[in-house]
Scaffold this active site. Sequence first.
Site, PDB file in Angstrom:
ATOM      1  N   HIS A  98       0.842  -1.205   0.000  1.00  0.00           N
ATOM      2  CA  HIS A  98       0.000   0.000   0.000  1.00  0.00           C
ATOM      3  C   HIS A  98       0.871   1.246   0.000  1.00  0.00           C
ATOM      4  CE1 HIS A  98       0.693  -1.156   4.207  1.00  0.00           C
ATOM      5  NE2 HIS A  98       0.664   0.141   4.490  1.00  0.00           N
ATOM      6  N   HIS A 100       0.759   5.291   0.866  1.00  0.00           N
ATOM      7  CA  HIS A 100       0.028   6.343   1.586  1.00  0.00           C
ATOM      8  C   HIS A 100       0.109   7.641   0.786  1.00  0.00           C
ATOM      9  CE1 HIS A 100       0.003   4.394   5.711  1.00  0.00           C
ATOM     10  NE2 HIS A 100       0.986   3.709   5.139  1.00  0.00           N
TER      11      HIS A 100
END
Length: 134
Positions: A98, A100
Site C-alpha cells: 500500500h 500512503h
Amino acid sequence: MDCIFCKIIRGEIPCSKVFENEKFFAFLDIGPVNRGHTLVIPKKHYKNLFDMPEEELKGYMEAIQKVSKAVMKGVDADGVNINMSNESAAGQVVMHAHVHIIPRFKNDGLKLWPQGKYEEGEADKTRKKIVNYL
Ligand code: 5GP
Ligand code: ZN
C-alpha cells in the site's frame, strides 16, 4: 486469505472507497495523518514493493498520481507526501502492498524524518555497497 486489505477489496470490511479500476483500489486510511489521507493498493495480494512484478508498477504509479491529484483538490491541500513502508523494520504493519497519500497543508506542523550526516568517506563506502547490487 486472512488479509485485512483483501477483505476491504472484496467488500467484507467497509471502507471509504475513493477509486477503483481493474487492478487498483484506493480508500481513506482509518487513522488519517491529515484529513484525506488515502491508501492506494493493488487488488492482487502482494506483500510489498519487492513482491510486485515490474508490469504492475506503471499502472500503480498512474493510479497513485491520479488519486493524489483528486486528494489535493478534494481537501484543498497544498502538497502531498507519498510514502510506502516496506517490511516491518520500515513500519509496514499491514502486509498487503500500500502507498500512503498524505495531504499536507501549509503550517500543518507535521515533521518528517530526522536527518543525520555522514562521516568522512562513509558516503562513498555506502554508495559502493549499493551500486554492487545494481
Ligand atoms: P502501514 O503502517 O502498514 O504502512 O499502514 C497501514 C495503514 O492501514 C495504517 O495507516 C492504518 O491506519 C491503516 N488501516 C489499518 N486497518 C485499516 C482498516 O481496517 N481500514 C482502513 N481504512 N485503514 C486501515
Ligand atoms: Zn491482501
